[in-house]
Design a protein around this motif. Structure first.
Motif, mmCIF file in Angstrom:
data_model
loop_
_atom_site.group_PDB
_atom_site.id
_atom_site.type_symbol
_atom_site.label_atom_id
_atom_site.label_comp_id
_atom_site.label_asym_id
_atom_site.label_seq_id
_atom_site.Cartn_x
_atom_site.Cartn_y
_atom_site.Cartn_z
ATOM 1 N N ALA A 1 0.877 -1.201 0.032
ATOM 2 C CA ALA A 1 0.156 -0.211 0.225
ATOM 3 C C ALA A 1 0.828 1.212 0.056
ATOM 4 C CB ALA A 1 -0.877 -0.112 1.127
ATOM 5 N N ARG B 1 -2.534 0.800 5.029
ATOM 6 C CA ARG B 1 -1.172 0.950 5.270
ATOM 7 C C ARG B 1 -1.224 1.132 6.890
ATOM 8 N NH1 ARG B 1 -0.501 5.142 2.629
ATOM 9 N NH2 ARG B 1 -1.054 6.790 4.399
ATOM 10 N N PHE C 1 -6.155 2.170 0.504
ATOM 11 C CA PHE C 1 -4.641 2.406 0.937
ATOM 12 C C PHE C 1 -4.328 2.933 1.940
ATOM 13 C CE2 PHE C 1 -4.403 1.792 -4.243
ATOM 14 C CZ PHE C 1 -4.047 0.425 -4.083
ATOM 15 N N ASN C 2 -4.785 3.943 2.335
ATOM 16 C CA ASN C 2 -4.476 4.753 3.753
ATOM 17 C C ASN C 2 -4.903 3.659 4.910
ATOM 18 O OD1 ASN C 2 -3.557 6.616 2.298
ATOM 19 N ND2 ASN C 2 -5.342 8.072 2.226
ATOM 20 N N HIS D 1 0.896 4.612 -2.499
ATOM 21 C CA HIS D 1 -0.561 4.999 -3.219
ATOM 22 C C HIS D 1 -1.300 5.653 -2.285
ATOM 23 C CE1 HIS D 1 1.011 2.031 -6.115
ATOM 24 N NE2 HIS D 1 1.459 1.093 -5.287
#
Length: 224
Positions: free
Chosen positions: A114, A126, A122-123, A117
């Motif tokens: 992740a 992550r 993705f956040n 990106h």
């Protein structure tokens, strides 16, 4: 079929060193390429570990080393369960260390994929990845330290490793307290907490590698 035993401490050494070297290498590359400022992140808190691997050449270095490190970590934690069984200690740790360790490495892999990106998915991936990786790795090391305290030969080493684990816990508690008491100060120093936490858990892994070597931990292969 002929039995052949190979020493495994080098695998534990690689599992500890690859993540540690990677984050420092990507930081230096990001400094050279102008993506982050030159400082000492352990107390200047100038950049997060994640930011060192988001841009330029460091992006490819981070992913190209941390994904294999996550795969190596899977084997490392599974072997730690066999090592504790070999020593005859920690019956519960033998079960939980591989389970938690494998989960932490899967989380590290998700975090690495992740990184770099954008997007809510993705956040979230992550954030969950880094929290699970760090917390579950800490729990694994705590379990191993406690199990070693039961071994006649490694009691002293186990107690010292527990002290290191307690230091890791203190760093985590200090960051939580600081966030509650002074959010502004926390946001100026949270990156430093992350760097120190990562350093300490990797130092613990290096210690385990040394104990694997001292205990003569080996794997068996069969060749014709």
């Amino acid at each position: 079929m002929q039995e052949r035993a190979i020493r495994l401490w080098w695998l534990a050494l690689a599992a500890a060193l690859i993540p540690l070297i990677t984050i420092h290498l990507t930081y230096l590359v990001s400094v050279v390429e102008g993506h982050v400022a030159l400082c000492v992140p352990y107390w200047d808190s100038c950049t997060s570990i994640s930011r060192t691997g988001r841009h330029g050449t460091a992006y490819f270095i981070f992913k190209g080393t941390m994904l294999p490190a996550a795969m190596l970590g899977l084997l490392y934690w599974i072997l730690n369960g066999f090592w504790l069984k070999h020593l005859g200690v920690g019956p519960r740790a033998r079960v939980w260390v591989p389970l938690l360790g494998v989960t932490s490495c899967l989380a590290l892999g998700a975090y690495t994929v992740a990184l770099g990106h954008e997007g809510d998915g993705f956040n979230l991936m992550r954030r969950i990845g880094v929290v699970v990786y760090l917390s579950f790795t800490f729990l694994c090391e705590l379990l191993i330290s406690g199990a070693l305290c039961q071994h006649p030969r490694w009691q002293r080493q186990g107690r010292r490793m527990l002290w290191l684990s307690e230091l890791v816990l203190l760093v985590g508690i200090a960051s939580v307290i600081l966030n509650a008491v002074s959010p502004d100060l926390y946001h100026r120093t949270d990156n430093a907490f992350e760097w120190v936490f990562a350093l300490l858990i990797n130092l613990h892994a290096l210690w385990i590698a040394w104990l694997w070597r001292q205990s003569g931990f080996r794997g068996r292969l069969w060749t014709r």
